[in-house]
Design a protein around this motif. Structure first.
Motif, short mmCIF file in Angstrom:
data_model
loop_
_atom_site.label_atom_id
_atom_site.label_comp_id
_atom_site.label_asym_id
_atom_site.label_seq_id
_atom_site.Cartn_x
_atom_site.Cartn_y
_atom_site.Cartn_z
N UNK A 258 0.74 -1.26 0.02
CA UNK A 258 0.03 -0.16 0.12
C UNK A 258 0.75 1.18 0.03
N UNK A 259 1.81 1.03 0.59
CA UNK A 259 2.85 2.46 0.71
C UNK A 259 3.45 2.78 -0.49
N UNK A 260 4.17 1.54 -1.30
CA UNK A 260 4.59 1.70 -2.45
C UNK A 260 3.63 2.14 -3.53
N UNK A 261 2.35 1.63 -3.48
CA UNK A 261 1.27 2.08 -4.25
C UNK A 261 0.86 3.65 -4.21
N UNK A 262 0.94 4.00 -2.83
CA UNK A 262 0.34 5.58 -2.83
C UNK A 262 1.73 6.37 -3.41
N UNK A 263 2.96 5.77 -3.24
CA UNK A 263 4.10 6.68 -3.71
C UNK A 263 4.16 6.61 -4.92
N UNK A 264 3.67 5.46 -5.58
CA UNK A 264 3.66 5.50 -7.26
C UNK A 264 2.62 6.27 -7.73
N UNK B 260 0.51 16.10 -0.96
CA UNK B 260 -0.74 16.76 -0.92
C UNK B 260 -1.88 16.38 -1.66
N UNK B 261 -1.71 15.28 -2.24
CA UNK B 261 -3.00 14.46 -2.93
C UNK B 261 -3.82 14.07 -1.60
N UNK B 262 -5.06 13.69 -2.12
CA UNK B 262 -6.23 13.18 -1.07
C UNK B 262 -6.19 11.58 -1.12
N UNK B 263 -6.58 10.86 -0.33
CA UNK B 263 -6.71 9.28 -0.22
C UNK B 263 -8.02 9.01 0.45
N UNK B 264 -9.01 8.71 -0.16
CA UNK B 264 -10.29 8.62 0.38
C UNK B 264 -10.24 7.16 1.27
N UNK C 25 -16.72 13.42 -1.69
CA UNK C 25 -15.18 13.34 -1.53
C UNK C 25 -14.65 12.95 -2.70
N UNK C 26 -15.16 12.16 -3.61
CA UNK C 26 -14.45 11.60 -5.06
C UNK C 26 -14.38 12.86 -6.05
N UNK C 27 -15.58 13.85 -5.72
CA UNK C 27 -15.57 14.91 -6.89
C UNK C 27 -14.31 16.26 -6.52
N UNK C 28 -13.63 16.02 -5.25
CA UNK C 28 -12.53 16.90 -5.16
C UNK C 28 -11.44 16.61 -5.89
N UNK C 29 -11.16 17.39 -6.56
CA UNK C 29 -9.86 17.40 -7.48
C UNK C 29 -8.76 16.76 -7.05
N UNK C 30 -8.56 17.00 -5.76
CA UNK C 30 -7.36 16.59 -4.84
C UNK C 30 -7.37 15.03 -4.88
N UNK C 31 -8.53 14.48 -4.83
CA UNK C 31 -9.03 13.07 -4.43
C UNK C 31 -8.46 12.46 -5.69
N UNK C 32 -7.37 11.46 -5.29
CA UNK C 32 -6.95 10.73 -6.51
C UNK C 32 -6.94 9.32 -6.27
N UNK C 33 -7.01 8.79 -4.91
CA UNK C 33 -7.19 7.23 -4.64
C UNK C 33 -8.22 6.82 -3.68
N UNK C 34 -8.93 5.83 -3.81
CA UNK C 34 -9.65 5.18 -2.96
C UNK C 34 -8.91 4.00 -2.21
N UNK C 35 -8.45 3.95 -0.84
CA UNK C 35 -8.64 2.73 -0.47
C UNK C 35 -9.61 2.07 0.16
N UNK C 36 -9.77 0.73 -0.63
CA UNK C 36 -11.10 0.18 -0.23
C UNK C 36 -10.64 -1.00 0.36
N UNK C 37 -11.36 -1.51 1.45
CA UNK C 37 -10.92 -2.59 2.34
C UNK C 37 -12.21 -3.64 2.26
N UNK C 38 -11.78 -4.63 1.49
CA UNK C 38 -13.04 -5.69 1.16
C UNK C 38 -12.62 -6.93 1.42
N UNK C 39 -13.04 -7.96 2.31
CA UNK C 39 -13.89 -7.44 3.30
C UNK C 39 -12.96 -6.43 4.33
N UNK C 40 -14.10 -5.74 5.27
CA UNK C 40 -13.74 -4.53 5.78
C UNK C 40 -13.26 -4.84 7.16
#
Length: 387
Positions: free
Chosen positions: A96-102, A107-111, A153-168
């Protein structure tokens, strides 16, 4: 074949993070998310054969590794993975850390759909990004997604990623295909890329089938990455092995570079051997484990109905981590957790560590022999029953 999940295997003194972190004697740890069961016999046999060789040099991951991963997800979950999409690494959190870095810049937002696995927050923070919390809605004893808020939250131009936890983790939901499609459509409309942490995907219960997010459509598959590992289902966390599945060639190249920059591109021989054995030979053991875990959950629910009715137990659709509403105690999660440890030497997780929405809840790991679960519940009742 009958598998033994009832025998208590002593773990104290084995350098177990879960059991050897508490220095006091007679502490019962029901916190860290690993299991107190021996792994599948087929995995132990494969590892023993590898140990007998006696040389443990650098590992080349063989084709049979990719074949095992591909076969497992097609056979168990009806998702056909191209082996070229697979990037192995040392764990889902490093992934996850490497993916966010990539895929982001500072300053980007992660949901994140909160409350959520605590390491999500550190991975976001360590890569210089900002948390955008899409708080789950807790109503009538069950969690659901606030899709209006998620769209905003997704409509925010700074939002670039969603971290989806499935199963949560920690609320125990297994998202339905309909919920996942709604998530995917919102993300496509708003240019948000989905990073699906599906590490608990094997641990679901009757009536709550796991659906790989990427399996729902070609567009979702190209707009997502999936992180999986046998570590939770087969109790292999210490072997440090996980897979990133990325269908998009450019995304995969960027992640591969980040994996190498973060120096988490090498894995050990035992993780490779265990993964192959788990996916090729571990299915029967896993099915027996799931039945045992479900029995543990039912035992816990009966106990709470008899002794601790004022503390709602959330439905457990997936994982072995039970989310319990302790707000009736009126002292907050941290104080509840501390009281359990100080008065009864029972370690559980405070809900506050899972971020917004976690206050007032605790998380309990039930992946243990039933005798240990019964002990833990009695200790809990001594603190909560008459409080």
């Amino acid at each position: 074949m009958r598998y033994d999940f009832d025998t208590i295997v002593p773990r104290r003194g084995t350098n177990s993070y879960k059991w050897d972190t508490p220095e006091e004697e007679n502490v019962l740890p029901m916190w860290v998310a690993d299991m107190d069961f021996r792994t599948a016999p087929a995995i132990i046999d494969a590892l023993q054969k590898r140990v007998e060789h006696g040389i443990f040099g650098y590992t080349k991951v063989p084709e049979t590794y990719y074949d095992a991963v591909v076969w497992w997800f097609e056979d168990r979950h009806r998702w056909r993975i191209d082996p070229r999409w697979i990037i192995y690494t040392s764990g889902v959190v490093p992934a996850l850390s490497a993916i966010i870095k990539a895929l982001t810049v500072p300053g980007d937002k992660v949901i994140v759909q909160t409350p959520a696995y605590n390491c999500f927050y550190s991975s976001i923070r360590n890569d210089g990004c900002e948390l955008s919390a899409n708080n789950l809605v807790y109503r009538n004893g069950r969690y659901s997604i606030d899709f209006d808020d998620f769209e905003a939250k997704a409509a925010d131009p700074k939002a670039k990623l969603l971290l989806l936890c499935n199963p949560h983790n920690p609320v125990g939901r297994v998202w339905t295909p309909e919920e996942l499609r709604h998530i995917g459509d919102i993300c496509l409309r708003n240019g948000v890329f989905v990073v699906a942490d599906e590490i608990h995907c094997e641990l679901t219960y009757e009536g709550h089938d796991y659906t790989p997010f990427a399996s729902l459509s070609e567009r979702f598959q190209q707009n997502s990455i999936t992180c999986v590992s046998p570590s939770k289902a087969f109790n292999l966390a210490g072997l440090q092995i996980a897979n990133i599945i990325a269908a998009d060639d450019d995304v995969r190249r960027r992640i591969d570079r980040a994996i190498n920059i973060n120096e988490v591109c090498d894995v050990n021989p035992f993780g490779v051997i265990a993964t192959i054995a788990a996916y090729n030979e571990g299915g029967e053991w896993l099915d027996a484990l799931r039945k045992y875990l479900r029995g543990n959950y039912e035992y816990l629910c009966h106990f709470f109905a008899e002794r601790l009715l004022q503390y709602p137990v959330l439905p457990l659709e997936g994982t072995y981590l039970v989310w319990i509403d302790c707000r009736a105690l009126g002292i907050g999660s941290d104080a509840t957790t501390l009281r359990l440890q100080e008065q009864q030497k029972l370690m559980v997780n405070s809900g506050t560590m899972y971020g917004p929405g976690g206050e007032g809840f605790i998380r309990l790991n039930i992946a243990c022999p039933r005798a240990l679960l019964a002990d833990g519940l009695e200790r809990m009742a001594r603190v909560l029953e008459y409080s």
